[in-house]
Design an enzyme around this catalytic site. Sequence first.
Site, mmCIF file in Angstrom:
data_model
loop_
_atom_site.group_PDB
_atom_site.id
_atom_site.type_symbol
_atom_site.label_atom_id
_atom_site.label_comp_id
_atom_site.label_asym_id
_atom_site.label_seq_id
_atom_site.Cartn_x
_atom_site.Cartn_y
_atom_site.Cartn_z
ATOM 1 N N GLY A 34 -11.857 -50.572 35.602
ATOM 2 C CA GLY A 34 -12.146 -51.986 35.849
ATOM 3 C C GLY A 34 -12.838 -52.259 37.177
ATOM 4 N N ARG A 62 -12.659 -38.361 26.251
ATOM 5 C CA ARG A 62 -11.402 -37.690 26.622
ATOM 6 C C ARG A 62 -10.265 -38.318 25.838
ATOM 7 N NH1 ARG A 62 -9.186 -42.040 29.160
ATOM 8 N NH2 ARG A 62 -10.634 -43.356 30.288
ATOM 9 N N VAL A 98 -4.922 -42.993 27.452
ATOM 10 C CA VAL A 98 -3.517 -43.340 27.701
ATOM 11 C C VAL A 98 -2.859 -43.846 26.414
ATOM 12 C CG1 VAL A 98 -2.017 -44.937 28.966
ATOM 13 C CG2 VAL A 98 -3.989 -43.914 30.118
HETATM 14 P P1 ADP Z 1 -14.069 -49.576 32.746
HETATM 15 O O1 ADP Z 1 -14.848 -48.340 32.436
HETATM 16 O O2 ADP Z 1 -13.994 -49.890 34.216
HETATM 17 O O3 ADP Z 1 -12.749 -49.657 32.058
HETATM 18 P P2 ADP Z 1 -15.324 -51.217 30.672
HETATM 19 O O4 ADP Z 1 -16.792 -51.257 30.513
HETATM 20 O O5 ADP Z 1 -14.553 -50.389 29.702
HETATM 21 O O6 ADP Z 1 -14.982 -50.759 32.178
HETATM 22 O O7 ADP Z 1 -14.727 -52.683 30.669
HETATM 23 C C1 ADP Z 1 -13.367 -52.940 30.980
HETATM 24 C C2 ADP Z 1 -13.019 -54.378 30.649
HETATM 25 O O8 ADP Z 1 -13.877 -55.278 31.378
HETATM 26 C C3 ADP Z 1 -13.205 -54.761 29.200
HETATM 27 O O9 ADP Z 1 -12.102 -54.419 28.397
HETATM 28 C C4 ADP Z 1 -13.378 -56.271 29.332
HETATM 29 O O10 ADP Z 1 -12.119 -56.887 29.574
HETATM 30 C C5 ADP Z 1 -14.207 -56.432 30.602
HETATM 31 N N1 ADP Z 1 -15.672 -56.426 30.295
HETATM 32 C C6 ADP Z 1 -16.532 -55.381 30.424
HETATM 33 N N2 ADP Z 1 -17.777 -55.718 30.009
HETATM 34 C C7 ADP Z 1 -17.731 -57.003 29.598
HETATM 35 C C8 ADP Z 1 -18.701 -57.933 29.037
HETATM 36 N N3 ADP Z 1 -19.968 -57.587 28.818
HETATM 37 N N4 ADP Z 1 -18.267 -59.185 28.734
HETATM 38 C C9 ADP Z 1 -16.960 -59.536 28.952
HETATM 39 N N5 ADP Z 1 -16.024 -58.733 29.459
HETATM 40 C C10 ADP Z 1 -16.380 -57.468 29.783
#
Ligand code: ADP
Length: 449
Positions: free
Chosen positions: A164, A290, A293
Amino acid sequence: MFEKVLIANRGEVALRIHRACREMGIRTVAVHSEADAKAMHVRLADEAVCIGPSRSSESYLNKSAIISAALLTGADAIHPGFGFLSENADFAEMVESHGITFIGPTAEQMRKMGDKITARQAAIEAGLPVTPGSPSLDTVEDAKTWAQKIGYPVIIKAKDGGGGKGMKIAYDESDIEEAYTMARAEAKASFPSDVVYMEKYLQNPRHIEIQILADKYGNVVHLGERDCSIQRNNQKLIEESPSPALNQAQREEIGEIVRKAIAKIGYFNAGTLEFLFEDGKFYFLEMNTRLQVEHPVTEAVSGIDIVREQIRIASGAALGYEQKDIEFHGHAIECRINAEDPETFAPCPGTITEWHAPGGLGVRVDSEIYSGYSIPPFYDSMIAKLIVHGKTRNSALMRLRRALEEFVIDGVSTTIPLQQEIISQAEFIDGMYNIHWLEEYMRKRNQNL
Ligand code: ADP
């Protein structure tokens, strides 16, 4: 099959991998930092090697110390778990160059799918639905131009992001400069590269991800979805499968799209494709190359041991079953129990004075904790995962309520009181939540205090 596997991780996931190895008749080597000398994964493994001081940069992230431990103990494979070196392509390459098998995809597959920008490109080419987005952004001006094209609001993200971090939202042009500068600065502080890109920011999506397994011979299956929308600071706190937001047709459709895409990309081992889901449509976010969790919720509903499958695939075994052979039963929910203040989420390391884990039918607890254990301050604050399984979502919820009540963890604060509160809210019970629900709920509740 391997005779000895080195587990390059700590905590509950190290134990999880140890358990799979044991059931397969494989001997295990634990590695540990000085702070973890008394940890349960060290006590249970057949052999243990201290790989350095407490800070993870000097131990669990120390590639050469881990490879030396594997060579010294004669391990023929390394399982990286999650976090630490699990998505580090250089490490995977180093492992293989020493004649040891890396339990995961190839370094090349990790580079392609682990980088958010190249993964988006690969996803588009493989026919996956993707959020409108930009290539890498070199300047603030670049960011403004792309935001105009995509349409506000937009989110600027680090290409190597995780946990995040390194994500900033811009609601209009006046936000762009700050969002761009901050996203880059955060990326620089936390990730190998400070390259950022932009995506359309979806306002009220759910986070739904699809678990896949693929062997080295082009056979791919999906193991259904997990709904991970209960989040704080973009990090997951409760996950469930199946998602209360999908009907059977939507479930089968996205599963099939993903299965075909993975076959086209030519990826193997376990992996997860993360999507945002809004107004009946899926948007690919990123791929985790990978174990995750939250894999136990999928294990509960599919009956498939994902870690065992990872080891089998890495050893060169074929999947041995097809999509039509996979059956899903009931409903599973996981709570990540963190040693954190349940209001501020500040980590709360300390000594566990009393520990009693719940049990009974349909209850699984994955944890390295025991009474008298001291949680070191150096690592992630997750100390246990509670996974319940029931015939229906309602029975899983009743079971979760009962199991959380039964849990005794004294000596440190945990997220359990918050999780008890969440699962008793009408919106959660009805399955009506999105990625913002928890933060909005806590804000409203604190205003009324
Ligand atoms: P990380 O690799 O840091 O976990 P992610 O790309 O998987 O990042 O995104 C984590 C969270 O951030 C998502 O589950 C969502 O809650 C929020 N998020 C990421 N991209 C978007 C987007 N384009 N629009 C709205 N929320 C987003």
